[in-house]
Design an enzyme around this catalytic site. Structure first.
Site, mmCIF file in Angstrom:
data_model
loop_
_atom_site.group_PDB
_atom_site.id
_atom_site.type_symbol
_atom_site.label_atom_id
_atom_site.label_comp_id
_atom_site.label_asym_id
_atom_site.label_seq_id
_atom_site.Cartn_x
_atom_site.Cartn_y
_atom_site.Cartn_z
ATOM 1 N N PHE A 63 73.822 29.588 21.448
ATOM 2 C CA PHE A 63 73.247 28.828 22.561
ATOM 3 C C PHE A 63 71.723 28.957 22.648
ATOM 4 O O PHE A 63 71.096 28.397 23.528
ATOM 5 C CB PHE A 63 73.940 29.196 23.882
ATOM 6 C CG PHE A 63 75.250 28.466 24.103
ATOM 7 C CD1 PHE A 63 75.698 27.495 23.209
ATOM 8 C CD2 PHE A 63 76.046 28.748 25.210
ATOM 9 C CE1 PHE A 63 76.901 26.816 23.415
ATOM 10 C CE2 PHE A 63 77.252 28.071 25.424
ATOM 11 C CZ PHE A 63 77.682 27.106 24.528
ATOM 12 N N HIS A 234 83.400 31.657 9.877
ATOM 13 C CA HIS A 234 83.344 30.407 9.100
ATOM 14 C C HIS A 234 83.677 30.525 7.602
ATOM 15 O O HIS A 234 82.820 30.329 6.741
ATOM 16 C CB HIS A 234 81.991 29.720 9.269
ATOM 17 C CG HIS A 234 80.779 30.604 9.205
ATOM 18 N ND1 HIS A 234 80.576 31.535 8.222
ATOM 19 C CD2 HIS A 234 79.695 30.690 10.019
ATOM 20 C CE1 HIS A 234 79.428 32.145 8.420
ATOM 21 N NE2 HIS A 234 78.883 31.656 9.515
ATOM 22 N N ASP A 313 80.924 27.391 15.368
ATOM 23 C CA ASP A 313 79.604 27.706 14.801
ATOM 24 C C ASP A 313 78.590 26.675 15.305
ATOM 25 O O ASP A 313 77.800 26.119 14.527
ATOM 26 C CB ASP A 313 79.630 27.766 13.270
ATOM 27 C CG ASP A 313 78.342 28.372 12.701
ATOM 28 O OD1 ASP A 313 77.541 28.909 13.478
ATOM 29 O OD2 ASP A 313 78.152 28.295 11.474
ATOM 30 N N HIS A 317 70.100 22.279 16.220
ATOM 31 C CA HIS A 317 68.666 22.144 15.931
ATOM 32 C C HIS A 317 68.310 20.720 16.341
ATOM 33 O O HIS A 317 69.169 19.835 16.306
ATOM 34 C CB HIS A 317 68.381 22.325 14.434
ATOM 35 C CG HIS A 317 68.776 23.671 13.895
ATOM 36 N ND1 HIS A 317 68.039 24.811 14.117
ATOM 37 C CD2 HIS A 317 69.837 24.058 13.142
ATOM 38 C CE1 HIS A 317 68.634 25.848 13.525
ATOM 39 N NE2 HIS A 317 69.724 25.415 12.932
#
Ligand SMILES: NC(=O)N[C@@H](CC(=O)O)C(=O)O
Ligand SMILES: [Zn+2]
Ligand SMILES: [Zn+2]
Length: 456
Positions: A63, A234, A313, A317
């Protein structure tokens, strides 16, 4: 706290969907029955035949707050979660400053407490800070990680010696290490080889399958050596899945519960190297997009129980940051809001059963991360009313413009999603097509090492 009766709905109980009514009192599911007779109620929701399901628990979000709030902050990230049917998140430490000691942990906790609209846990970061791990644990870290074995956003990566040491401390604390497995030596070698290759898909070749699998193999050795339970973030490569299957088998042969658990991210399940053309540098994330064989294998292993959890995940950006050449673009894609919608479409397309979807998005993450101590992850009377109401027939096109992350874009643009009609968090409607939750309503869910609540 308002009492809510959900009428005209179907619930998934005893492994099949059945008509029911659901009563919520004091933030808990108080009754699930064919018909519920109540006198006084604050709110009745007519679900019009839609399904009432457990909300998602996303144990892998970034976050970005503090320090990188042009990408996301605790309010926008948690709004994005709620609008996508997620009512609990666990946030990773690669913020600025990184969450690597008591002070940075408490500072992040303060920000999250004031701003998050969903319940949350926080990871403790692992870098060279071995001596700080106990204080992070006592501050309430849910788990430790991402422990980066290779460079990724934030450059918190450590070497094998440091990983070994950290795992030893985790064992003593009885804490869960969560590992980002990629081999940095292979990454550096491949990157050097590809230094003049600016095709977007060179990123997949710079971090090939064996870059991940070798790191998984090395980490497994250290996990076994230290006798600690561990979790892989992941997982994306088919070869890694093979290694994890073997460990599951060895544990089951010994009559043990699984020592090693793992998660898969939606971008590795629902995107592939075929998407490089469409996504360009926006498709850059670590581990990278994989070919169809790995994607298939990943989906199979989610079905057969090798992989336990789907976690987003969520690594936002901004568009401006991503809209540069592949080598300059930061790694990571947003995903907290599309995790559940994509999984519901996967269920609709028979890629996995509804029961398995519920396990990997709610039950298993709660169990593995100890969130069941807070009545999370079980759809039954007496548990937290963290639920979503979804119309399984209402498939909509995913559009970046409709999402709530500051990122403002999505790698799933134009793909199908089934978004929740309602998200209810501890008995409060937080999303009904609009976000109606007060900032800061989310509760901190401290890890089991939590000692003190001193907020200086
Ligand atoms: N997945 C990514 O590509 N990026 C993540 C970090 C990470 O999970 O490696 C980020 O924080 O941007
Ligand atoms: Zn990672
Ligand atoms: Zn991550």
């Amino acid at each position: 706290m308002p009492d809510i009766l959900i009428k005209n709905t179907k619930v998934f109980v005893n492994n099949y969907l059945q008509p029911a009514e659901v009563l919520i009192e004091d933030g808990k599911i108080s009754r699930i029955a064919k018909e519920i007779d109540v006198q006084r109620l604050n709110q009745t929701i007519d679900a019009k035949g839609s399904l009432t399901l457990p909300a998602g628990i996303d144990v892998h979000v970034h976050f970005r707050d503090p320090g990188l709030i042009e990408k996301e902050d605790w309010y926008t990230g948690s709004c994005s979660a709620a609008a996508g049917g997620i009512t609990t998140v666990v946030d990773h430490p690669n913020t600025i400053p990184p969450t690597i000691d008591k002070k940075t942990f408490k500072d992040k906790l303060k920000i999250a407490n004031r701003n998050s609209i969903v319940d949350f846990g926080l990871y403790g970061g692992v870098t060279g800070n071995i001596d700080k791990l106990p204080e992070l644990w006592e501050s309430g870290a849910t788990a430790f990680g991402e422990i980066f074995m290779a460079e990724s956003t934030g450059a918190l990566n450590i070497d094998e010696k440091c990983l070994d040491e950290a795992l030893g401390v985790m064992k003593q604390l009885d804490a869960l290490p969560c590992i980002h497995a990629e081999d940095d030596k292979i990454r550096l070698e491949c990157e050097a080889f590809l230094k003049n290759d600016y095709a977007p898909d060179s990123h997949s070749r710079a971090r090939p399958n064996h870059c991940e699998a070798l790191a998984v193999e090395k980490a497994i050795k250290l996990i076994r050596k230290n006798g600690v339970k561990a979790h892989f973030c992941h997982i994306s490569a088919m070869e890694s899945v093979g290694l994890l299957r073997k460990e599951r088998y060895l544990d089951s042969q010994g009559g043990f519960a699984p020592t090693i658990t793992s998660e898969a991210a939606p971008h590795h399940l629902f995107l592939s190297t075929k998407d490089w053309d469409r996504l360009g540098s926006f498709g850059r994330m670590n581990p990278p997009l994989r070919d169809r064989r790995s994607v298939k294998m990943l989906l199979n292993s989610l079905n057969d129980g090798t992989i336990d959890v789907v976690a987003s995940d969520h690594a936002p950006h901004t568009e401006a940051e991503k809209d540069v050449d592949i080598k300059s673009a930061p790694s990571g894609v947003p995903g907290v809001e599309t995790l559940v919608p994509l999984m519901l479409v996967a269920v609709k397309r028979n890629l996995l059963p509804l029961g398995r979807m519920i396990d990997v998005t709610s039950k298993n993450p709660a169990k593995i991360f100890g969130l069941n101590r807070f009545s999370k992850g079980v759809f039954a009377e007496g548990y937290d009313a963290d639920i979503i109401i979804v119309n399984h027939s209402r498939v909509t096109e995913i559009k970046g413009d409709d999402l709530h992350s500051k990122a403002g874009w999505t790698p799933y643009e134009g793909m199908d999603g089934i978004f929740p009609e309602y998200t209810i968090a501890r008995g409060e409607v937080v999303w009904d097509g609009d976000l109606i939750a007060p900032r800061g309503r989310g509760n901190f869910l401290p890890g089991k090492g939590f000692k003190s609540a001193d907020f200086e």
